[in-house]
Design a protein around this motif. Structure first.
Motif, short mmCIF file in Angstrom:
data_model
loop_
_atom_site.label_atom_id
_atom_site.label_comp_id
_atom_site.label_asym_id
_atom_site.label_seq_id
_atom_site.Cartn_x
_atom_site.Cartn_y
_atom_site.Cartn_z
N VAL A 103 50.79 107.78 -34.22
CA VAL A 103 51.59 107.13 -35.17
C VAL A 103 52.67 106.25 -34.28
O VAL A 103 53.44 107.02 -33.28
CB VAL A 103 52.50 107.87 -35.84
CG1 VAL A 103 53.66 106.79 -36.74
CG2 VAL A 103 51.49 108.74 -37.09
N VAL A 105 55.91 103.71 -34.46
CA VAL A 105 56.80 103.11 -35.26
C VAL A 105 58.24 103.02 -34.56
O VAL A 105 58.63 103.98 -33.85
CB VAL A 105 56.95 104.01 -36.45
CG1 VAL A 105 57.25 105.54 -36.35
CG2 VAL A 105 57.74 103.36 -37.52
N GLN A 162 60.39 109.58 -41.90
CA GLN A 162 59.69 109.15 -43.08
C GLN A 162 58.44 108.37 -42.86
O GLN A 162 57.20 108.56 -43.67
CB GLN A 162 60.61 107.96 -43.75
CG GLN A 162 61.95 108.70 -44.33
CD GLN A 162 61.58 109.91 -45.01
OE1 GLN A 162 60.79 109.46 -46.19
NE2 GLN A 162 62.46 110.65 -45.44
N SER A 163 58.21 107.68 -41.89
CA SER A 163 56.99 106.98 -41.50
C SER A 163 55.81 107.99 -40.95
O SER A 163 54.66 107.98 -41.63
CB SER A 163 57.07 106.02 -40.16
OG SER A 163 57.99 104.98 -40.73
N GLU A 167 52.41 108.78 -43.06
CA GLU A 167 51.01 108.72 -42.45
C GLU A 167 50.34 110.00 -42.55
O GLU A 167 48.94 109.86 -42.94
CB GLU A 167 51.27 108.46 -40.84
CG GLU A 167 51.58 107.05 -40.66
CD GLU A 167 50.82 106.08 -40.72
OE1 GLU A 167 49.40 106.37 -40.56
OE2 GLU A 167 51.00 104.74 -40.42
#
Length: 246
Positions: A103, A105, A162-163, A167
């Protein structure tokens, strides 16, 4: 795969499970149910939350059949809707990744793994939502870097957390099943969460109470032990109950 080897617990085993886990948080009940369906606690603990729920859908079908009947209240006007669907209608035909996922971000590069059924069960007994979230972050964030520097899971900004959550949810869609509903009275549309753990447990509670009443009635009438009554097939038990009532 466990999905292809679901075992159906005997009545006595299911009653014992209901008695043992009554009052426990849903995630712990879910793990207990998955363990009895998988044949071992270890096998169930390794499942992702979505895989656990897939197992519980299969267990529910074994125990009570494929048709699901429930109700929901319209959040706009309070009208009660009757829900009627099959287990397969909410089964997601997507296998979650077995390896950690990447991930990226807001300048952070992370490797995260999906929470397991054991993680969810442990998080459920942590102190408050904050404690549960910390535990899941510590377990599921394999590594986190900002630029060239490592970052602890507990130090991640809220937007990054939160991201990561989004995911993980996308990678394990069976873990959060939502039903699209429209109120026939006012036309309001919304999405309702279908939680197989809570739904199945409520059915087991109702079955357990009914079964204990049947045991009591037949034990009183014939002097049978609980094991004698539970060993009867449901159809034969109903016939004896009919004769008792004649």
């Amino acid at each position: 795969m466990i999905q292809n080897a679901i075992r159906t617990p005997a009545a006595a085993e299911l009653l014992s499970l209901w008695e043992r886990w009554e009052g426990e948080p849903p995630a712990r009940r879910g793990l207990a149910l998955a363990s009895i369906a998988a044949g071992s606690v270890g096998a169930a603990e390794e499942l992702t939350v979505g895989e656990r729920d897939g197992v519980l859908l299969s267990l529910r079908e074994r125990l009570f059949g494929p048709r699901v009947v429930s109700t929901a209240a319209c959040p706009a006007c309070g009208e009660r809707l009757e829900l009627d669907f099959d287990v397969d209608d909410v089964r997601v035909d997507v296998s979650p990744p077995a390896e950690p996922i990447d991930v990226a971000v807001d300048g952070f590069a992370l490797r995260v793994r999906l929470p397991s059924a054991a993680d969810a069960a442990d998080a459920a007994v942590e102190r408050g939502v904050g404690g549960a979230r910390r535990l899941l972050l510590e377990r599921c964030v394999v590594s986190a870097r900002e630029g060239g520097d490592e970052r602890a899971a507990g130090d991640l900004p809220e937007a990054v957390v939160q991201s990561v959550a989004a995911e993980l949810a996308a990678a394990d869609p069976q873990a959060e099943v939502r039903l699209s509903l429209v109120c026939p009275a006012c036309g309001h549309g919304w999405e309702a969460l279908f939680d197989i753990v809570s739904f199945l447990w409520s059915e087991i509670e109702a079955w357990g109470e009914r079964t204990l009443r049947e045991v009591h009635a037949l034990a009183t009438a014939y002097g049978w032990r609980e094991g004698d009554v539970l060993a009867l097939s449901p159809a034969r038990r109903r016939r004896y109950l009919e004769m008792v009532g004649e």
